[in-house]
Motif scaffolding. Structure first.
Motif, PDB file in Angstrom:
ATOM      1  N   LYS A  15     -56.338  38.469  21.954  1.00 17.70           N
ATOM      2  CA  LYS A  15     -57.584  38.585  21.204  1.00 17.70           C
ATOM      3  C   LYS A  15     -58.318  37.243  21.193  1.00 17.70           C
ATOM      4  N   CYS A  16     -59.635  37.341  21.239  1.00 22.01           N
ATOM      5  CA  CYS A  16     -60.491  36.175  21.055  1.00 22.01           C
ATOM      6  C   CYS A  16     -60.215  35.621  19.654  1.00 22.01           C
ATOM      7  N   PHE A  17     -60.656  34.412  19.363  1.00 20.30           N
ATOM      8  CA  PHE A  17     -60.418  33.806  18.054  1.00 20.30           C
ATOM      9  C   PHE A  17     -60.913  34.685  16.916  1.00 20.30           C
ATOM     10  N   CYS A  18     -62.046  35.342  17.127  1.00 18.32           N
ATOM     11  CA  CYS A  18     -62.604  36.174  16.064  1.00 18.32           C
ATOM     12  C   CYS A  18     -62.130  37.621  16.173  1.00 18.32           C
ATOM     13  N   ALA A  47     -65.835  29.879  28.824  1.00 14.00           N
ATOM     14  CA  ALA A  47     -65.200  28.828  28.029  1.00 14.00           C
ATOM     15  C   ALA A  47     -66.144  28.354  26.926  1.00 14.00           C
ATOM     16  N   ARG A  48     -67.430  28.229  27.256  1.00 16.26           N
ATOM     17  CA  ARG A  48     -68.432  27.835  26.257  1.00 16.26           C
ATOM     18  C   ARG A  48     -68.510  28.864  25.134  1.00 16.26           C
ATOM     19  N   ARG A  49     -68.501  30.144  25.518  1.00 21.62           N
ATOM     20  CA  ARG A  49     -68.564  31.227  24.528  1.00 21.62           C
ATOM     21  C   ARG A  49     -67.356  31.167  23.603  1.00 21.62           C
ATOM     22  N   LEU A  50     -66.184  30.929  24.164  1.00 17.78           N
ATOM     23  CA  LEU A  50     -64.963  30.855  23.364  1.00 17.78           C
ATOM     24  C   LEU A  50     -64.999  29.636  22.433  1.00 17.78           C
ATOM     25  N   LEU A  51     -65.496  28.511  22.926  1.00 11.87           N
ATOM     26  CA  LEU A  51     -65.647  27.320  22.088  1.00 11.87           C
ATOM     27  C   LEU A  51     -66.602  27.614  20.934  1.00 11.87           C
ATOM     28  N   HIS A  52     -67.684  28.297  21.240  1.00 16.12           N
ATOM     29  CA  HIS A  52     -68.663  28.657  20.205  1.00 16.12           C
ATOM     30  C   HIS A  52     -68.008  29.510  19.116  1.00 16.12           C
ATOM     31  N   ARG A  53     -67.244  30.505  19.532  1.00 19.36           N
ATOM     32  CA  ARG A  53     -66.558  31.386  18.569  1.00 19.36           C
ATOM     33  C   ARG A  53     -65.565  30.595  17.716  1.00 19.36           C
ATOM     34  N   PHE A  54     -64.849  29.698  18.350  1.00 21.92           N
ATOM     35  CA  PHE A  54     -63.889  28.870  17.633  1.00 21.92           C
ATOM     36  C   PHE A  54     -64.594  28.027  16.571  1.00 21.92           C
ATOM     37  N   ASP A  71     -75.217  24.210  20.788  1.00 24.80           N
ATOM     38  CA  ASP A  71     -76.433  25.038  20.853  1.00 24.80           C
ATOM     39  C   ASP A  71     -77.502  24.373  21.722  1.00 24.80           C
ATOM     40  N   ILE A  72     -77.677  23.077  21.530  1.00 24.61           N
ATOM     41  CA  ILE A  72     -78.666  22.335  22.322  1.00 24.61           C
ATOM     42  C   ILE A  72     -78.270  22.354  23.799  1.00 24.61           C
ATOM     43  N   TYR A  73     -76.981  22.141  24.070  1.00 21.30           N
ATOM     44  CA  TYR A  73     -76.480  22.165  25.453  1.00 21.30           C
ATOM     45  C   TYR A  73     -76.793  23.521  26.098  1.00 21.30           C
TER      46      TYR A  73
END
Length: 157
Positions: A15-18, A47-54, A71-73
């Motif tokens: 499962k994803c973090f969320c 990987a970016r999406r997973l970092l965002h969720r974390f 978000d800016i990146y």
């Protein structure tokens, strides 16, 4: 006879973090390998999406500075992919709303006045570099990497 050609293979999912999505163990391992480098992690959309969720899950209150830089990146990624689109003050304002530091806003504004897309792209790349460095300097990225490792350790062998 044809059925003997297909071997049944069970795919383990994590499962994803969320808890919103499942990922294969191989995909989680791939992303974990990417986390050896902040640059490689940010270049990979999954990987970016997973970092965002974390980061979202570990937030208490308003967005953290690291989330703002992420978000800016991501907004810069979007602008860099839209090479044919006219870059206006609206795009700069959008980055400012996300928390773009003043010095980078001024640099990008100067480059946008020039009107040449290569100059604008150089400014966007400079912003991404600054964001990457801020993300790398934070303890949040190390926490993210450790959380992925912990998820992989919980997978039965």
């Amino acid at each position: 006879m044809a059925s003997s050609l297909y071997k049944s293979k069970t795919v383990q999912l994590i499962k994803c973090f969320c808890g919103c999505s499942d990922m294969t163990v191989e995909e989680v391992q791939r992303i974990y390998t990417l986390t050896n480098s902040v640059q490689q992690t940010l270049l990979d959309s999954d990987a970016r999406r997973l970092l965002h969720r974390f980061l979202e899950l570990n937030r208490s209150g308003d967005k953290s500075e690291v989330e703002q830089y992420l978000d800016i990146y991501e907004k810069c990624v979007e602008y860099l992919q839209e090479d044919q689109r006219t870059f206006t003050q609206d795009e700069i304002d959008e980055l400012c709303d996300l928390g773009l530091p003043y010095d980078l806003e001024q640099d990008l504004t100067r480059r946008a006045r020039n009107g040449q897309r290569t100059e604008i792209n150089l400014g966007l790349n400079r912003i991404q570099g600054k964001c990457r460095n801020k993300i790398e300097e934070s303890g949040s990225f190390k926490d993210f990497r450790n959380a992925i490792l912990a998820k992989m350790r919980n997978v039965p062998k």
